[in-house]
Design a protein around this motif. Structure first.
Motif, mmCIF file in Angstrom:
data_model
loop_
_atom_site.group_PDB
_atom_site.id
_atom_site.type_symbol
_atom_site.label_atom_id
_atom_site.label_comp_id
_atom_site.label_asym_id
_atom_site.label_seq_id
_atom_site.Cartn_x
_atom_site.Cartn_y
_atom_site.Cartn_z
ATOM 1 N N SER A 36 0.829 -1.208 0.000
ATOM 2 C CA SER A 36 0.000 0.000 0.000
ATOM 3 C C SER A 36 0.863 1.258 0.000
ATOM 4 O O SER A 36 0.400 2.323 -0.390
ATOM 5 C CB SER A 36 -0.948 0.007 1.198
ATOM 6 N N LEU A 37 2.124 1.153 0.416
ATOM 7 C CA LEU A 37 3.042 2.286 0.421
ATOM 8 C C LEU A 37 4.139 2.046 -0.610
ATOM 9 O O LEU A 37 4.703 0.956 -0.684
ATOM 10 C CB LEU A 37 3.681 2.468 1.804
ATOM 11 N N ARG A 38 4.425 3.088 -1.394
ATOM 12 C CA ARG A 38 5.535 3.022 -2.344
ATOM 13 C C ARG A 38 6.374 4.282 -2.173
ATOM 14 O O ARG A 38 5.842 5.385 -2.177
ATOM 15 C CB ARG A 38 5.042 2.938 -3.780
ATOM 16 N N GLN A 39 7.696 4.105 -2.028
ATOM 17 C CA GLN A 39 8.616 5.225 -1.938
ATOM 18 C C GLN A 39 9.650 5.086 -3.041
ATOM 19 O O GLN A 39 10.265 4.027 -3.195
ATOM 20 C CB GLN A 39 9.288 5.268 -0.575
ATOM 21 N N THR A 40 9.819 6.160 -3.805
ATOM 22 C CA THR A 40 10.683 6.144 -4.974
ATOM 23 C C THR A 40 11.587 7.361 -4.964
ATOM 24 O O THR A 40 11.127 8.483 -4.726
ATOM 25 C CB THR A 40 9.834 6.156 -6.268
ATOM 26 N N VAL A 41 12.886 7.147 -5.225
ATOM 27 C CA VAL A 41 13.815 8.255 -5.414
ATOM 28 C C VAL A 41 13.889 8.518 -6.908
ATOM 29 O O VAL A 41 14.100 7.600 -7.702
ATOM 30 C CB VAL A 41 15.209 7.936 -4.835
ATOM 31 N N ILE A 42 13.699 9.787 -7.283
ATOM 32 C CA ILE A 42 13.687 10.185 -8.693
ATOM 33 C C ILE A 42 14.748 11.249 -8.902
ATOM 34 O O ILE A 42 14.792 12.242 -8.170
ATOM 35 C CB ILE A 42 12.311 10.737 -9.108
ATOM 36 N N GLY A 43 15.616 11.024 -9.883
ATOM 37 C CA GLY A 43 16.597 12.023 -10.305
ATOM 38 C C GLY A 43 16.101 12.673 -11.580
ATOM 39 O O GLY A 43 15.643 11.989 -12.492
ATOM 40 N N MET A 44 16.170 14.004 -11.637
ATOM 41 C CA MET A 44 15.697 14.755 -12.807
ATOM 42 C C MET A 44 16.703 15.846 -13.141
ATOM 43 O O MET A 44 17.119 16.596 -12.263
ATOM 44 C CB MET A 44 14.343 15.416 -12.508
ATOM 45 N N LEU A 45 17.088 15.925 -14.407
ATOM 46 C CA LEU A 45 17.978 16.996 -14.833
ATOM 47 C C LEU A 45 17.187 18.281 -15.032
ATOM 48 O O LEU A 45 15.982 18.243 -15.299
ATOM 49 C CB LEU A 45 18.687 16.617 -16.131
ATOM 50 N N LYS A 46 17.860 19.408 -14.902
ATOM 51 C CA LYS A 46 17.224 20.712 -15.079
ATOM 52 C C LYS A 46 16.427 20.737 -16.379
ATOM 53 O O LYS A 46 16.917 20.302 -17.425
ATOM 54 C CB LYS A 46 18.289 21.807 -15.105
ATOM 55 N N GLY A 47 15.186 21.221 -16.282
ATOM 56 C CA GLY A 47 14.334 21.354 -17.459
ATOM 57 C C GLY A 47 13.475 20.140 -17.768
ATOM 58 O O GLY A 47 12.565 20.221 -18.579
ATOM 59 N N THR A 48 13.751 19.003 -17.127
ATOM 60 C CA THR A 48 12.905 17.831 -17.365
ATOM 61 C C THR A 48 11.687 17.903 -16.460
ATOM 62 O O THR A 48 11.652 18.651 -15.488
ATOM 63 C CB THR A 48 13.663 16.512 -17.114
ATOM 64 N N SER A 49 10.682 17.123 -16.814
ATOM 65 C CA SER A 49 9.460 17.156 -16.015
ATOM 66 C C SER A 49 8.830 15.775 -15.931
ATOM 67 O O SER A 49 9.134 14.884 -16.724
ATOM 68 C CB SER A 49 8.463 18.151 -16.603
ATOM 69 N N LEU A 50 7.981 15.639 -14.935
ATOM 70 C CA LEU A 50 7.059 14.515 -14.858
ATOM 71 C C LEU A 50 5.749 15.116 -15.309
ATOM 72 O O LEU A 50 5.117 15.880 -14.580
ATOM 73 C CB LEU A 50 6.971 13.971 -13.428
ATOM 74 N N GLY A 51 5.368 14.841 -16.546
ATOM 75 C CA GLY A 51 4.226 15.495 -17.172
ATOM 76 C C GLY A 51 2.936 15.327 -16.402
ATOM 77 O O GLY A 51 2.843 14.550 -15.450
ATOM 78 N N GLU A 52 1.953 16.097 -16.811
ATOM 79 C CA GLU A 52 0.657 16.085 -16.135
ATOM 80 C C GLU A 52 0.108 14.675 -16.002
ATOM 81 O O GLU A 52 0.103 13.910 -16.963
ATOM 82 C CB GLU A 52 -0.348 16.931 -16.922
ATOM 83 N N HIS A 53 -0.310 14.363 -14.812
ATOM 84 C CA HIS A 53 -0.924 13.068 -14.548
ATOM 85 C C HIS A 53 -1.855 13.215 -13.352
ATOM 86 O O HIS A 53 -1.759 14.175 -12.582
ATOM 87 C CB HIS A 53 0.137 11.984 -14.310
ATOM 88 N N ASP A 54 -2.788 12.278 -13.221
ATOM 89 C CA ASP A 54 -3.749 12.317 -12.127
ATOM 90 C C ASP A 54 -3.181 11.654 -10.883
ATOM 91 O O ASP A 54 -2.396 10.712 -10.976
ATOM 92 C CB ASP A 54 -5.048 11.598 -12.520
ATOM 93 N N ASN A 55 -3.619 12.145 -9.740
ATOM 94 C CA ASN A 55 -3.238 11.562 -8.466
ATOM 95 C C ASN A 55 -4.505 11.276 -7.675
ATOM 96 O O ASN A 55 -5.218 12.199 -7.289
ATOM 97 C CB ASN A 55 -2.340 12.521 -7.674
#
Length: 118
Positions: A36-55
């Motif tokens: 039921s719990l998920r923890q994720t480390v995300i690396g992102m370079l300048k200017g990148t995005s996680l595009g629009e999505h529903d939560n």
């Protein structure tokens, strides 16, 4: 018990993001589809995005390194290391304002937001 260095994992994901075609990389630290719990480390370079999505679940984002922007409709919030963002339900996106690493925690809901259990 398992012990994980989130700082080391953040650095690793930033290096992996630099090598990835899309400028992002991630690794689930805990959980997954069976938990039921998920923890994720995300690396992102300048200017990148996680595009629009529903939560539809309960989620937070803790900024480990860099600066990010959370965008919801016309509203946005900038965050820097040490900031914890409570992610509202609904459509949203994230953008890296500089090379960044975040810890995203998601607790899956057993029912849709606003619906009470019987």
């Amino acid at each position: 018990m398992t012990k994980i260095s989130i700082e080391a994992l953040a650095l690793h994901q930033l290096h992996a993001a630099a090598e990835a075609g899309g400028g992002r990389a991630s690794e689930t630290v805990y959980g997954g589809h069976e938990k039921s719990l998920r923890q994720t480390v995300i690396g992102m370079l300048k200017g990148t995005s996680l595009g629009e999505h529903d939560n539809h679940d309960d989620a937070t984002v803790y900024v480990l390194q860099g600066r990010i922007r959370l965008q919801i409709g016309k509203d946005s919030w900038n965050a820097r290391p040490g900031s914890l963002l409570i992610v509202p339900h609904g459509r949203h996106s994230f953008e890296a304002l500089e090379d960044s690493a975040i810890l995203m925690s998601v607790a899956k809901r057993p029912y849709p937001p606003g619906q009470l259990l019987p």
